[in-house]
Design an enzyme around this catalytic site. Structure first.
Site, PDB file in Angstrom:
ATOM      1  N   LYS A 166       0.841  -1.213   0.000  1.00 37.77           N
ATOM      2  CA  LYS A 166       0.000   0.000   0.000  1.00 37.77           C
ATOM      3  C   LYS A 166       0.870   1.255   0.000  1.00 37.77           C
ATOM      4  O   LYS A 166       0.566   2.233  -0.673  1.00 37.77           O
ATOM      5  CB  LYS A 166      -0.924  -0.004   1.227  1.00 37.77           C
ATOM      6  N   GLN A 214      -3.199  -1.356  10.648  1.00 34.28           N
ATOM      7  CA  GLN A 214      -3.217  -2.682  10.021  1.00 34.28           C
ATOM      8  C   GLN A 214      -3.645  -3.757  11.024  1.00 34.28           C
ATOM      9  O   GLN A 214      -3.123  -3.830  12.132  1.00 34.28           O
ATOM     10  CB  GLN A 214      -1.824  -3.001   9.453  1.00 34.28           C
ATOM     11  N   ASP A 241     -10.096   3.449   5.993  1.00 27.69           N
ATOM     12  CA  ASP A 241     -10.426   2.025   5.911  1.00 27.69           C
ATOM     13  C   ASP A 241     -11.946   1.817   5.964  1.00 27.69           C
ATOM     14  O   ASP A 241     -12.446   0.736   5.630  1.00 27.69           O
ATOM     15  CB  ASP A 241      -9.789   1.288   7.108  1.00 27.69           C
TER      16      ASP A 241
END
Ligand code: NAD
Length: 294
Positions: free
Chosen positions: A60, A104, A127
């Protein structure tokens, strides 16, 4: 553009649709640079040494660099306390240079992941996991951020002009990051949606899958969906990322058996995965755009 025919089904190629998203992001970033004098800022919070998490975050960040997004990885030790992680998130929430925050997952056992998701400012929650953002989606509001994987699936379906309104959609899986949000998105698009989970009776699962014009599978079970579980005209979206007995990457759908029986199918890899990364970039650019206006 859709990447062409496979033996029977048209492949829904996430790689090529993701490039279209990146072209849009690049144009929006140039515009933002001109208006604000700085690129969008994205912070990745990486706790511990989980090898898969390191690969995902690295991938990413590489894409964000390529697009000219300022990506910053904050590494914390595996034994970091919840309080310390919350403090780190609070700092990022206050930081005017940061437009998007990604923590994450999975997180180590001493940390309550739900508390962490709720600690991220919903306006920086690129997210789309915060209950405020999931709630806005469930309420059918256009505000907030949408979870990246389901958003990518919708973009992929749209790229192939697959109709949703009035169609039967079946979603296998009800997780907060894939199953539930994609179900709400399909409902909002006018589909009739059945959502299955691990407690669903096997006969009912078979029936629901066979009835589906759009079948989205996000269970994390290799070869869960076989050729006898699909409708011939279906669009099959395989979200699963698994390893088969030979260690090869595979989805939840028996690709070789199903591809000749349906109209559209996503490959694994190269289907949903690239779209997840692309929509993270699109959400970050959107967050920066909203921050610039406020
Ligand atoms: P999860 O474990 O949180 O949820 C799985 C869901 O599937 C649960 O709701 C469970 O009830 C259901 N399920 C499990 N077995 C089932 C069965 N036999 N029949 C019906 N339902 C069943 O997983 P998740 O985070 O939603 O991820 C699902 C899969 O998608 C995993 O393989 C994950 O790695 C992958 N994934 C891929 C991407 C991507 O970008 N491609 C993104 C997120 C997740």
């Amino acid at each position: 553009m859709i990447a062409g025919m496979t033996d029977g089904a048209t492949l829904l190629c996430g790689k090529s649709v993701a490039e279209n998203v990146y072209a849009e992001c690049t144009a929006a970033i140039a515009d933002l640079n001109q208006k604000r004098g700085r690129p969008p800022g994205l912070a990745f919070v990486l706790v511990g040494e989980n090898p898969a998490s390191q690969v995902y975050v690295g991938r990413k960040q590489k894409v964000s660099e390529r697009l000219g997004i300022s990506g910053q990885i904050i590494r914390l030790a595996a034994d970091v306390s919840e309080a310390k992680l919350l403090e780190c998130i609070d700092g990022l929430n206050q930081d005017a240079q940061i437009d998007g925050i990604l923590v994450q997952q999975p997180l180590p056992a001493q940390i309550d992941a739900t508390r962490i998701v709720r600690a991220v400012d919903p306006a920086k929650d690129v997210d789309g996991f915060h209950p405020a953002n999931l709630g806005a989606l469930a309420a059918g509001l256009a505000t907030g951020f949408r979870a990246c994987t389901p958003l990518g699936i919708m973009r992929l379906l749209d790229s192939a002009a697959i109709p949703l309104r009035g169609r039967q959609a079946t979603v296998v899986g009800r997780s907060l990051i894939v199953g539930r949000p994609i179900s709400y998105m399909l409902i909002n698009a006018g589909a009739t949606v059945t959502v299955c989970n691990s407690a669903t009776d096997l006969q009912l699962l078979n029936q629901a899958c066979r009835a589906a014009d759009i079948l989205v599978v996000a269970a994390g079970r290799p070869a869960l969906i076989g050729a006898d579980m699909v409708k011939p005209s279906a669009a099959v979206v395989d979200v699963g990322i698994n390893r088969d007995s030979a260690g090869k990457l595979c989805g939840d759908v028996d690709f070789e058996a199903v591809r000749s029986r349906v109209a559209h199918i996503t490959p694994v890899p190269g289907g949903v995965g690239p779209m997840t990364v692309a929509m993270l970039m699109a959400n970050t650019v959107a967050a920066a755009g909203r921050a610039a206006k406020s």
